[in-house]
Write an enzyme that holds these catalytic residues in place. Sequence first.
Site, PDB file in Angstrom:
ATOM      1  N   GLU A   1       0.812  -1.230   0.000  1.00 13.47           N
ATOM      2  CA  GLU A   1       0.000   0.000   0.000  1.00 13.47           C
ATOM      3  C   GLU A   1       0.841   1.274   0.000  1.00 13.47           C
ATOM      4  O   GLU A   1       0.412   2.315  -0.511  1.00 13.47           O
ATOM      5  CB  GLU A   1      -0.965   0.008   1.188  1.00 13.47           C
ATOM      6  CG  GLU A   1      -2.088  -1.023   1.088  1.00 13.47           C
ATOM      7  CD  GLU A   1      -1.711  -2.409   1.603  1.00 13.47           C
ATOM      8  OE1 GLU A   1      -0.519  -2.639   1.908  1.00 13.47           O
ATOM      9  OE2 GLU A   1      -2.605  -3.265   1.719  1.00 13.47           O
TER      10      GLU A   1
ATOM     11  N   MET B   1      24.443   8.527   2.656  1.00 12.76           N
ATOM     12  CA  MET B   1      24.274   9.807   3.332  1.00 12.76           C
ATOM     13  C   MET B   1      24.508   9.667   4.832  1.00 12.76           C
ATOM     14  O   MET B   1      25.074  10.554   5.473  1.00 12.76           O
ATOM     15  CB  MET B   1      22.888  10.395   3.031  1.00 12.76           C
ATOM     16  CG  MET B   1      22.698  11.802   3.528  1.00 12.76           C
ATOM     17  SD  MET B   1      23.934  12.936   2.848  1.00 12.76           S
ATOM     18  CE  MET B   1      23.033  13.626   1.461  1.00 12.76           C
TER      19      MET B   1
HETATM   20  C1  LIG Z   1      12.320   5.483   5.314  1.00  9.95           C
HETATM   21  C2  LIG Z   1      13.595   6.147   5.692  1.00  9.95           C
HETATM   22  N1  LIG Z   1      14.387   5.600   6.641  1.00  9.95           N
HETATM   23  C3  LIG Z   1      15.559   6.190   6.981  1.00  9.95           C
HETATM   24  C4  LIG Z   1      15.964   7.357   6.380  1.00  9.95           C
HETATM   25  C5  LIG Z   1      17.288   8.019   6.777  1.00  9.95           C
HETATM   26  N2  LIG Z   1      18.206   8.033   5.651  1.00  9.95           N
HETATM   27  C6  LIG Z   1      18.400   9.120   4.863  1.00  9.95           C
HETATM   28  S1  LIG Z   1      19.458   8.864   3.628  1.00  9.95           S
HETATM   29  C7  LIG Z   1      19.744   7.285   4.097  1.00  9.95           C
HETATM   30  C8  LIG Z   1      20.679   6.398   3.322  1.00  9.95           C
HETATM   31  C9  LIG Z   1      20.164   6.092   1.966  1.00  9.95           C
HETATM   32  O1  LIG Z   1      20.953   5.085   1.362  1.00  9.95           O
HETATM   33  P1  LIG Z   1      20.906   4.838  -0.190  1.00  9.95           P
HETATM   34  O2  LIG Z   1      19.497   4.717  -0.636  1.00  9.95           O
HETATM   35  O3  LIG Z   1      21.818   3.699  -0.531  1.00  9.95           O
HETATM   36  O4  LIG Z   1      21.431   6.200  -0.785  1.00  9.95           O
HETATM   37  P2  LIG Z   1      22.917   6.834  -0.758  1.00  9.95           P
HETATM   38  O5  LIG Z   1      22.934   7.869   0.302  1.00  9.95           O
HETATM   39  O6  LIG Z   1      23.874   5.724  -0.482  1.00  9.95           O
HETATM   40  O7  LIG Z   1      23.071   7.420  -2.124  1.00  9.95           O
HETATM   41  C10 LIG Z   1      19.002   6.982   5.238  1.00  9.95           C
HETATM   42  C11 LIG Z   1      19.039   5.692   5.947  1.00  9.95           C
HETATM   43  C12 LIG Z   1      15.069   7.901   5.426  1.00  9.95           C
HETATM   44  N3  LIG Z   1      15.324   9.052   4.808  1.00  9.95           N
HETATM   45  N4  LIG Z   1      13.930   7.259   5.076  1.00  9.95           N
END
Ligand SMILES: Cc1ncc(C[n+]2csc(CCOP(=O)(O)OP(=O)(O)O)c2C)c(N)n1
Length: 579
Positions: free
Chosen positions: A52, A486
């Site tokens: 959903e 990030m």
């Molecule tokens: C649902 C959710 N959980 C946790 C976060 C916190 N958060 C922000 S960026 C991130 C890492 C994202 O990893 P990835 O998708 O591999 O992207 P990258 O930064 O490596 O490009 C997290 C855990 C979030 N924004 N959304």
Amino acid sequence: MAEMLSGGDALIRALEDEGVELVFGYPGGAALHIYDAIFRQQDVQHILVRHEQAATHAADAYSRSTGRVGTVLVTSGPGATNAITGIATAYMDSIPMVVISGQVFSTKIGEDAFQETDMIGVSRPIVKHSFLVTKAEDIPKVVKKAYYLAASGRPGPVVIDVTKDATSPHEKFPYSYPESIEMRSYQPVKKGHSGQIRKAVNTLLGAQRPVIYIGGGAVLGNASKEVRELAATLGYPVTNTLMGLGAFPGSHKQNLGMLGMHGTYEANMAMHHADVILALGARFDDRTTNNVKKYCPDATIIHVDIDPTSISKTVPVHIPIVGPIDSVVQEMLGVLGESKAKTDAEALETWWERCNAWREQHGINAKPNHELSKRSLIKPQDVVKALYKVTGGKAIVTSDVGQHQMFAAQYYLFDEPRQWLNSGGLGTMGYGLPAAMGARFAHPDRDVACITGEGSIQMCIQELSTCKQYHLPVKIINLNNQALGMVKQWQDMNYEGRYSQSLYEESLPDFVKLAEAYGHVGMKVTKFEDLEAKLEECFAMKDKLVFMDIYVDPTEHVYPMLVPEASMRDMWVSKTERT
Ligand SMILES: Cc1ncc(C[n+]2csc(CCOP(=O)(O)OP(=O)(O)O)c2C)c(N)n1
Ligand SMILES: [Mg+2]
């Protein structure tokens, strides 16, 4: 004579009468009478997602990419609660959406019945409005009101929670759909205050160091044309928020780029030093202001917004104008046309010299550290640049949340509004793929690319199955840095590199095989030399979903980055340089 319909049939008929073409949803007990009504008609198409949350993101992106209201249908209990993240996502970005949730029998409410959740209560803080419907004959009026509320004024999601007995096939009532709706207590402003508009124009004309600061409201309010005309008339520097990208062309020479946390050096510097700021549909979110006590110390701020509660919410505003951006800016243009005063050409020239110097100093393309791609690992920035080139800048781009999202926002120059679909306010990982589905349903002739990360894509990966069922050839551009990048960047910068729970060891799936398992095409890219050719190949496969798993430098950081709690001129511009 009015046709006799059951509540279930009336609900679907009301959607049809409202002009709804697509509903994204997932069935279950409390919604089964409604699903039976869907089965017996052809006009409203239902898209079966796999979770959903994805239904809400797809409906949200359908809305963002078209300007129409997105529609979601879920069952009670877990169906409804699974939709919550998507409702909150839409709420934070003011996206018009109607979410219909099934509810247990009205006689059972409050008894902890099977799959009972107080959806009205659970969703209350993240909806613009909600309705609990317990009688079939209330359905047409409630649907009419819900769509009106979702789309008008400052848009937002509206929940209609319908009890199962209200949709019973055994009870019929004479159906008619209201032509219009009047709500005395809800009167969105249609026009800005003329005196304030004149005052704003005078202030703008007297400016020495002006900036036009454009937010998502300019996109949602379809004010892009007016905003462009105003910028052309004044010749002032422009900056967009993450949500405002595309309202003013990304490739335009007056555009300083995005501002804020990962905004460009030139945009943040220009904001900090500005003497007049014209904010159009921007809400001074903390990701764009940094410390409000140190925010733009010399600026007189003019703020145009449809929502009076957005004015002076975080930053005190000097000249507030409540109204729709298109009509307010139109009126500003009229006043400017009649005004004898002109902009200060000399001051403006000096100001542009400063802005251009900032651009040259640390601008986004000043020293492309990602040139390094050529020698070693692919730099994520280069992937976005190559994507921009291969798609001619014309793709609809969705993204998730993380470093990849910021690289997408920085390096794909969006020239049109509604081309960039992203969860700005809530920052919802998992948004990208379902959003790409919603966008592709709305625009079957356009390239739709989802720039994601290996973390985010796994949050709604099950939607690869929905893409198979409905033949959605979206392109997934996975910037695979093998980490929650990030999070890792923050840990590098603030926690001495202690990577607490931001790495997955060796557990990542083989995304190529995963895509193939769902019946799609997977491609792995590890060398810079192959990047552009592989992207060409990907987009040449017009009728296939392609999952591009692109291995990028895991040590890369996103810059610029505002220094926490400081002003907008305080930035890290690389791992070692701070302004
Ligand atoms: C649902 C959710 N959980 C946790 C976060 C916190 N958060 C922000 S960026 C991130 C890492 C994202 O990893 P990835 O998708 O591999 O992207 P990258 O930064 O490596 O490009 C997290 C855990 C979030 N924004 N959304
Ligand atoms: Mg990652």
